[in-house]
Design a protein around this motif. Structure first.
Motif, PDB file in Angstrom:
ATOM      1  N   THR A  10       2.631  -8.493   1.392  1.00 37.36           N
ATOM      2  CA  THR A  10       2.745  -7.829   2.683  1.00 37.36           C
ATOM      3  C   THR A  10       1.485  -8.096   3.505  1.00 37.36           C
ATOM      4  N   ARG A  11       1.551  -7.726   4.755  1.00 36.14           N
ATOM      5  CA  ARG A  11       0.395  -7.891   5.645  1.00 36.14           C
ATOM      6  C   ARG A  11      -0.811  -7.119   5.110  1.00 36.14           C
ATOM      7  N   ALA A  12      -0.575  -5.885   4.649  1.00 34.74           N
ATOM      8  CA  ALA A  12      -1.670  -5.065   4.112  1.00 34.74           C
ATOM      9  C   ALA A  12      -2.311  -5.736   2.900  1.00 34.74           C
ATOM     10  N   GLU A  13      -1.495  -6.305   2.019  1.00 34.11           N
ATOM     11  CA  GLU A  13      -2.027  -6.973   0.829  1.00 34.11           C
ATOM     12  C   GLU A  13      -2.844  -8.204   1.212  1.00 34.11           C
ATOM     13  N   ARG A  14      -2.375  -8.947   2.194  1.00 30.39           N
ATOM     14  CA  ARG A  14      -3.126 -10.122   2.643  1.00 30.39           C
ATOM     15  C   ARG A  14      -4.451  -9.706   3.278  1.00 30.39           C
ATOM     16  N   ILE A  15      -4.454  -8.612   4.030  1.00 29.50           N
ATOM     17  CA  ILE A  15      -5.704  -8.131   4.645  1.00 29.50           C
ATOM     18  C   ILE A  15      -6.702  -7.720   3.560  1.00 29.50           C
ATOM     19  N   VAL A  16      -6.228  -7.030   2.519  1.00 26.68           N
ATOM     20  CA  VAL A  16      -7.107  -6.651   1.410  1.00 26.68           C
ATOM     21  C   VAL A  16      -7.686  -7.901   0.761  1.00 26.68           C
ATOM     22  N   SER A  70      -1.391   1.379   0.766  1.00 18.22           N
ATOM     23  CA  SER A  70      -0.192   0.559   0.892  1.00 18.22           C
ATOM     24  C   SER A  70       0.662   0.700  -0.364  1.00 18.22           C
ATOM     25  N   ARG A  71       1.903   1.081  -0.176  1.00 14.04           N
ATOM     26  CA  ARG A  71       2.843   1.215  -1.302  1.00 14.04           C
ATOM     27  C   ARG A  71       2.998  -0.117  -2.030  1.00 14.04           C
ATOM     28  N   ALA A  72       3.053  -1.211  -1.285  1.00  9.67           N
ATOM     29  CA  ALA A  72       3.231  -2.533  -1.885  1.00  9.67           C
ATOM     30  C   ALA A  72       2.051  -2.898  -2.787  1.00  9.67           C
TER      31      ALA A  72
END
Length: 175
Positions: A10-16, A70-72
């Motif tokens: 997800t976008r959040a995972e890529r940002i992390v 983030s849930r993902a």
């Protein structure tokens, strides 16, 4: 032209991931500027470089901790923490240099799970040894030189591991 690539994260995972990459790169670059004479001579301002190094190191766990909203990402952490019989077969095959391709590993194979666990532990050790060095804490029976050796050797190991990670990321066919 539309983007036809399959998004694994997800976008959040890529940002992390990207924020962690930037902080890790700053740590490695500033460490090089601190410890290698020719680089230090070109850069100068050792105190500023050391301060940037210290703060980027302290902030290293922050992207992951914030990403836990983030849930993902939480779901992926659970996936990474499950080691199955399939993972054991994958790892045994990889160690024999004959990876099993006839089974499904899920989103992460055993190598990715081992790497993620190792890197998470390495970051914790780096932050703790960095804090000991930064604030000149002393642990009874552990000489400061020992803390420096652990911090420096682990930094070298992380550098090699991240180079391998980048190599696999850029040369992988996705299979």
């Amino acid at each position: 032209m539309p983007d036809l690539a399959v998004r694994r994260f997800t976008r959040a995972e890529r940002i992390v991931h990207q924020t962690t990459l930037v902080l890790m790169a700053i740590c490695l670059a500033t460490a090089a500027a601190i410890y290698f004479g020719p680089i230090a001579a070109v850069i100068g301002r050792r105190h500023v470089v050391a301060t940037v190094h210290q703060w980027s190191g302290i902030l290293l766990p922050a992207p992951f901790l914030l990403g836990l909203m983030s849930r993902a990402l939480r779901l992926d952490v659970r996936r990474l923490n499950r080691f199955t019989h399939t993972d054991a077969r994958w790892l045994l095959g990889a160690l024999r240099r004959r990876p099993h391709r006839d089974h499904v590993s899920g989103k992460f194979n055993a190598g990715q799970k081992v790497f993620a666990s190792w890197l998470a532990g390495a970051i914790v050790v780096m932050v703790l040894t960095g804090l000991l060095l930064w604030f000149k804490f002393s642990l009874t029976g552990i000489p400061r030189a020992g803390v420096i050796v652990v911090h420096d050797l682990l930094a070298a190991a992380i550098t090699v591991a991240l180079a391998g990670h980048a190599y696999k990321a850029f040369t992988s066919t996705g299979g």
